[in-house]
Write an enzyme that holds these catalytic residues in place. Structure first.
Site, PDB file in Angstrom:
ATOM      1  N   SER A  54      50.796  44.329  52.545  1.00  0.00           N
ATOM      2  CA  SER A  54      50.924  45.247  51.119  1.00  0.00           C
ATOM      3  C   SER A  54      50.599  46.705  51.737  1.00  0.00           C
ATOM      4  O   SER A  54      51.092  47.538  50.884  1.00  0.00           O
ATOM      5  CB  SER A  54      49.827  45.114  50.364  1.00  0.00           C
ATOM      6  OG  SER A  54      48.409  45.030  50.925  1.00  0.00           O
ATOM      7  N   ASP A 351      43.684  52.692  45.587  1.00  0.00           N
ATOM      8  CA  ASP A 351      42.919  51.399  44.996  1.00  0.00           C
ATOM      9  C   ASP A 351      41.981  50.882  45.871  1.00  0.00           C
ATOM     10  O   ASP A 351      41.454  51.595  46.763  1.00  0.00           O
ATOM     11  CB  ASP A 351      44.123  50.471  44.467  1.00  0.00           C
ATOM     12  CG  ASP A 351      44.788  49.762  45.629  1.00  0.00           C
ATOM     13  OD1 ASP A 351      44.209  49.758  46.804  1.00  0.00           O
ATOM     14  OD2 ASP A 351      45.684  49.049  45.350  1.00  0.00           O
ATOM     15  N   HIS A 354      44.152  50.076  49.383  1.00  0.00           N
ATOM     16  CA  HIS A 354      45.103  50.761  50.041  1.00  0.00           C
ATOM     17  C   HIS A 354      44.869  52.387  49.859  1.00  0.00           C
ATOM     18  O   HIS A 354      44.609  52.808  48.974  1.00  0.00           O
ATOM     19  CB  HIS A 354      46.433  50.545  49.379  1.00  0.00           C
ATOM     20  CG  HIS A 354      46.709  48.929  49.211  1.00  0.00           C
ATOM     21  ND1 HIS A 354      46.448  48.234  48.159  1.00  0.00           N
ATOM     22  CD2 HIS A 354      47.129  48.236  50.105  1.00  0.00           C
ATOM     23  CE1 HIS A 354      46.734  47.019  48.336  1.00  0.00           C
ATOM     24  NE2 HIS A 354      47.155  46.865  49.640  1.00  0.00           N
TER      25      HIS A 354
END
Length: 386
Positions: A54, A351, A354
């Protein structure tokens, strides 16, 4: 179609005949291309083929029934190319892979492999195979139901490889990959966060397998994956090590550590893996002719930013800008119901997991143009110029 005749034919019958035959060959090839409607593709300024999780996913998980998705607001709020709409990137703007591509002169972002328009000339910008929740091991990330692990990502590149042969011809495709393409691999974090360190899913694994054994499995599998890419004509690699996992808002929240503290075990595991990764890349540089593997030392780079965040222009390296729960907003991922900070550029983390776009910009600069402290044996600008 306009073809210009030579201003003057060479003197002598032999020379005239050779020139006429050459002109006829060019003329016939041009006519055949025009009749068939075949497009002639030229190599662009460069291409990025992106593998990982991600941290660099550009939207592949949008096309999967997965619990790991970022195609909802306010993700992407600062992504200019989409007008601030979510694209599936797990950050407020560009990923580090997007920014590196820009810095190296790439004309457009590498599109997600699963996107329906990732065909034809779009392949010449490279392709993004990364997937939120993915890991080196196939079992990693199963908590998210669906994700594209590294083995499958390499399988997908094999499909792209055949498409490039059809697009450019076999010789040109091989030349394109060896000279114009950089292969970036950003993977490994989930193998710890969502596998070995996952309390419920990993209980049996952690009892049965020591950290040394688990990390050895990771290195064996990654060696196989990188070698497969090499056999498919990848030559220029940048492989990121695992960052300081114990310093992300999620880990700091669930372990209730102080603002200037990090959780020890995740960082110890990451450091141990990173040492083995460095050894692996040195071995591959010696074993695979024509290949160049560069190590991006993300661990030390991110740790320096977290430790000295104020000197880099940030106001916090502990709080997530977008998230909810606990001291550091690190329990609930970013989504429409999340609280969001007022100044997104002031946060190292977007977040619970990340980096923010501001942090990604900073990290990319060191990887593209930095010295051997953070990227070795050469930086990406030098790698790209080879």
């Amino acid at each position: 179609m306009l073809l210009l005749l030579p201003a003057a034919w060479p003197r002598g019958s032999m020379a005239r005949n050779v020139a006429a035959m050459a002109f006829a060959a060019v003329f016939c090839a041009a006519v055949m291309a025009a009749v068939s409607g075949e497009e002639v593709y030229e190599f662009g300024s460069g291409a990025s083929f992106i593998f990982g999780d991600s941290l660099v996913d550009a939207g592949n998980n949008n096309y999967l029934p997965s619990l790991s998705k970022a195609n909802m607001t306010p993700n992407g709020i600062d992504f200019a190319a989409s007008g601030g709409m979510p694209t599936g990137r797990f950050t407020n703007g560009r990923t580090i892979a997007d920014i590196i591509g820009e810095m190296l002169g790439q004309t457009d972002y590498s599109p997600p492999f699963l996107a329906p328009n990732t065909t034809g000339g779009a392949l010449l910008n490279g392709v993004n195979y990364a997937s939120g929740g993915a890991g080196i091991l196939n079992g990693t990330g199963r908590i998210f139901v669906n994700r594209i692990g590294m083995d499958l990502q390499v399988d997908y590149f094999n499909i792209t490889r055949k498409q490039l042969d059809d697009l450019l011809g076999k010789a040109k495709a091989k030349e394109f990959l060896k000279k114009k393409a950089i292969f970036s691999v950003t993977v490994g974090s989930n193998d710890f966060l969502n596998n070995y360190l996952m309390p419920v899913l990993s209980a049996g694994t952690r009892v049965a397998e020591s950290p040394d054994g688990f990390i050895n499995d990771l290195i064996i599998h990654l060696r196989e994956q990188l070698t497969r890419l090499y056999t498919l004509d990848a030559r220029k690699f940048v492989v990121a090590n695992v960052g300081p996992l114990g310093c992300i808002p999620y880990q700091k929240t669930i372990n209730r550590v102080g603002e200037n503290e990090c959780v020890k075990l995740p960082n110890q595991l990451a450091s141990q893996y990173n040492g083995r990764l460095r050894e692996l890349l040195i071995q591959l540089n010696g074993e695979l002719p024509g290949a160049k593997f560069c190590l991006a030392n993300v661990y030390d780079l991110v740790m320096d930013v977290i430790t000295n965040y104020e000197s880099y222009g940030f106001e916090t390296a502990s709080m997530a800008c977008c998230g909810n729960g606990g001291t550091y907003a690190g329990m609930v991922p970013c989504g429409p119901a999340s609280s969001m900070c007022g100044d997104r550029k002031s946060h190292v983390f977007w977040d619970p997991y990340h980096p923010s776009e501001a942090a990604n910009v900073l990290l990319a600069k060191y990887i593209v143009d930095g010295d051997s402290k953070y990227i070795s044996p050469m930086n990406l600008r030098k790698l790209f110029s080879l």
